[in-house]
Design a protein around this motif. Sequence first.
Motif, PDB file in Angstrom:
ATOM      1  N   ILE A 161      -6.167  16.100  11.842  1.00 36.97           N
ATOM      2  CA  ILE A 161      -4.727  16.027  12.046  1.00 36.97           C
ATOM      3  C   ILE A 161      -4.196  14.811  11.296  1.00 36.97           C
ATOM      4  O   ILE A 161      -4.613  13.678  11.548  1.00 36.97           O
ATOM      5  N   PHE A 162      -3.287  15.092  10.367  1.00 42.50           N
ATOM      6  CA  PHE A 162      -2.681  14.012   9.579  1.00 42.50           C
ATOM      7  C   PHE A 162      -1.203  14.345   9.400  1.00 42.50           C
ATOM      8  O   PHE A 162      -0.823  15.107   8.539  1.00 42.50           O
ATOM      9  N   THR A 163      -0.377  13.766  10.250  1.00 48.58           N
ATOM     10  CA  THR A 163       1.056  14.041  10.219  1.00 48.58           C
ATOM     11  C   THR A 163       1.766  13.023   9.338  1.00 48.58           C
ATOM     12  O   THR A 163       1.195  11.999   8.944  1.00 48.58           O
ATOM     13  N   LYS A 164       3.020  13.307   9.057  1.00 49.26           N
ATOM     14  CA  LYS A 164       3.835  12.376   8.274  1.00 49.26           C
ATOM     15  C   LYS A 164       4.014  11.061   9.037  1.00 49.26           C
ATOM     16  O   LYS A 164       3.994   9.987   8.450  1.00 49.26           O
ATOM     17  N   ALA A 165       4.161  11.146  10.354  1.00 49.04           N
ATOM     18  CA  ALA A 165       4.309   9.933  11.168  1.00 49.04           C
ATOM     19  C   ALA A 165       3.053   9.070  11.083  1.00 49.04           C
ATOM     20  O   ALA A 165       3.134   7.842  11.010  1.00 49.04           O
ATOM     21  N   LEU A 166       1.893   9.714  11.070  1.00 51.25           N
ATOM     22  CA  LEU A 166       0.637   8.973  10.938  1.00 51.25           C
ATOM     23  C   LEU A 166       0.539   8.324   9.556  1.00 51.25           C
ATOM     24  O   LEU A 166       0.083   7.186   9.426  1.00 51.25           O
ATOM     25  N   GLU A 167       0.989   9.044   8.535  1.00 50.74           N
ATOM     26  CA  GLU A 167       0.997   8.465   7.187  1.00 50.74           C
ATOM     27  C   GLU A 167       1.912   7.241   7.128  1.00 50.74           C
ATOM     28  O   GLU A 167       1.551   6.215   6.558  1.00 50.74           O
ATOM     29  N   TRP A 168       3.094   7.343   7.725  1.00 48.18           N
ATOM     30  CA  TRP A 168       4.005   6.195   7.760  1.00 48.18           C
ATOM     31  C   TRP A 168       3.375   5.029   8.511  1.00 48.18           C
ATOM     32  O   TRP A 168       3.509   3.870   8.116  1.00 48.18           O
ATOM     33  N   GLY A 169       2.682   5.342   9.605  1.00 52.49           N
ATOM     34  CA  GLY A 169       2.022   4.296  10.372  1.00 52.49           C
ATOM     35  C   GLY A 169       0.942   3.594   9.571  1.00 52.49           C
ATOM     36  O   GLY A 169       0.813   2.372   9.615  1.00 52.49           O
ATOM     37  N   LEU A 170       0.151   4.368   8.834  1.00 54.74           N
ATOM     38  CA  LEU A 170      -0.881   3.761   7.985  1.00 54.74           C
ATOM     39  C   LEU A 170      -0.258   2.919   6.877  1.00 54.74           C
ATOM     40  O   LEU A 170      -0.762   1.848   6.537  1.00 54.74           O
ATOM     41  N   ASN A 171       0.840   3.407   6.311  1.00 54.78           N
ATOM     42  CA  ASN A 171       1.523   2.616   5.285  1.00 54.78           C
ATOM     43  C   ASN A 171       2.022   1.297   5.852  1.00 54.78           C
ATOM     44  O   ASN A 171       1.916   0.259   5.209  1.00 54.78           O
ATOM     45  N   PHE A 172       2.563   1.335   7.059  1.00 55.85           N
ATOM     46  CA  PHE A 172       3.062   0.108   7.675  1.00 55.85           C
ATOM     47  C   PHE A 172       1.930  -0.824   8.064  1.00 55.85           C
ATOM     48  O   PHE A 172       1.976  -2.019   7.792  1.00 55.85           O
ATOM     49  N   THR A 173       0.917  -0.290   8.730  1.00 53.57           N
ATOM     50  CA  THR A 173      -0.119  -1.158   9.266  1.00 53.57           C
ATOM     51  C   THR A 173      -1.105  -1.656   8.217  1.00 53.57           C
ATOM     52  O   THR A 173      -1.454  -2.827   8.208  1.00 53.57           O
ATOM     53  N   ILE A 174      -1.538  -0.786   7.335  1.00 56.85           N
ATOM     54  CA  ILE A 174      -2.579  -1.167   6.381  1.00 56.85           C
ATOM     55  C   ILE A 174      -2.007  -1.528   5.020  1.00 56.85           C
ATOM     56  O   ILE A 174      -2.196  -2.634   4.519  1.00 56.85           O
ATOM     57  N   PHE A 175      -1.288  -0.593   4.419  1.00 54.35           N
ATOM     58  CA  PHE A 175      -0.925  -0.750   3.017  1.00 54.35           C
ATOM     59  C   PHE A 175       0.155  -1.788   2.768  1.00 54.35           C
ATOM     60  O   PHE A 175       0.175  -2.418   1.717  1.00 54.35           O
ATOM     61  N   SER A 176       1.049  -2.010   3.723  1.00 52.44           N
ATOM     62  CA  SER A 176       2.039  -3.075   3.520  1.00 52.44           C
ATOM     63  C   SER A 176       1.384  -4.452   3.624  1.00 52.44           C
ATOM     64  O   SER A 176       1.919  -5.429   3.105  1.00 52.44           O
ATOM     65  N   LEU A 177       0.237  -4.528   4.276  1.00 50.68           N
ATOM     66  CA  LEU A 177      -0.511  -5.783   4.334  1.00 50.68           C
ATOM     67  C   LEU A 177      -1.370  -5.973   3.086  1.00 50.68           C
ATOM     68  O   LEU A 177      -1.438  -7.057   2.527  1.00 50.68           O
ATOM     69  N   VAL A 178      -1.992  -4.901   2.630  1.00 47.63           N
ATOM     70  CA  VAL A 178      -2.935  -4.988   1.517  1.00 47.63           C
ATOM     71  C   VAL A 178      -2.231  -5.109   0.174  1.00 47.63           C
ATOM     72  O   VAL A 178      -2.652  -5.877  -0.696  1.00 47.63           O
ATOM     73  N   PHE A 179      -1.123  -4.373  -0.011  1.00 45.22           N
ATOM     74  CA  PHE A 179      -0.467  -4.329  -1.312  1.00 45.22           C
ATOM     75  C   PHE A 179       0.802  -5.162  -1.343  1.00 45.22           C
ATOM     76  O   PHE A 179       1.543  -5.207  -0.372  1.00 45.22           O
ATOM     77  N   ASP A 180       1.050  -5.777  -2.485  1.00 47.19           N
ATOM     78  CA  ASP A 180       2.301  -6.485  -2.727  1.00 47.19           C
ATOM     79  C   ASP A 180       3.373  -5.437  -3.007  1.00 47.19           C
ATOM     80  O   ASP A 180       3.205  -4.573  -3.868  1.00 47.19           O
ATOM     81  N   SER A 181       4.490  -5.501  -2.297  1.00 48.45           N
ATOM     82  CA  SER A 181       5.514  -4.464  -2.424  1.00 48.45           C
ATOM     83  C   SER A 181       6.221  -4.496  -3.779  1.00 48.45           C
ATOM     84  O   SER A 181       6.717  -3.473  -4.237  1.00 48.45           O
TER      85      SER A 181
END
Length: 166
Positions: A86-106
């Motif tokens: 199960i991979f919903t759009k909300a889960l994708e947004w959550g991963l972007n917020f929690t992991i990728f906004s920390l790892v990547f420079d915006s």
Amino acid sequence: SLHRFFLNELHINESSLRTMKWNDLCECLKNNYKITSLYGHSSNRSLTSLEITKIVMRQENYMIALFNKDILNLRISLPFMRSKTIFTKALEWGLNFTIFSLVFDSETNTVNDQFRNVRNDPEKIRRLAKQLRTRFYAYAVVSLILAPVILLLILIYLFFKYGEEL
């Protein structure tokens, strides 16, 4: 910021960008930019189409790697059924917020400096793990608080979309 980059640096307006082919955009970038910090050193050669694609798709490639290496296992085992991912759009947004906004420079879409050379420094690993844990907890709390509102909005949407068929 990306809008300003295309308009001010490449002189491509929004309507032209919508109809522009990928190869034309790559040619424009190749002609106007040299490799500066893509690989951590300066170079006078032009970017290639593959390098441009890798820059644009960097976060998506990391997301794919997280699933391929089973770092993120989103499989749910249901009784009397096979396991389902199960991979919903909300889960994708959550991963972007929690992991990728920390790892990547915006701004540059590159990995932040705090994640470079982490393997040999246990203190850095602990600090980054604590930051990730804090982000996961914050996202979980916000999700739980907003869940009733989101459920209500989904029900209203479904009512208006399928209400005529009832």
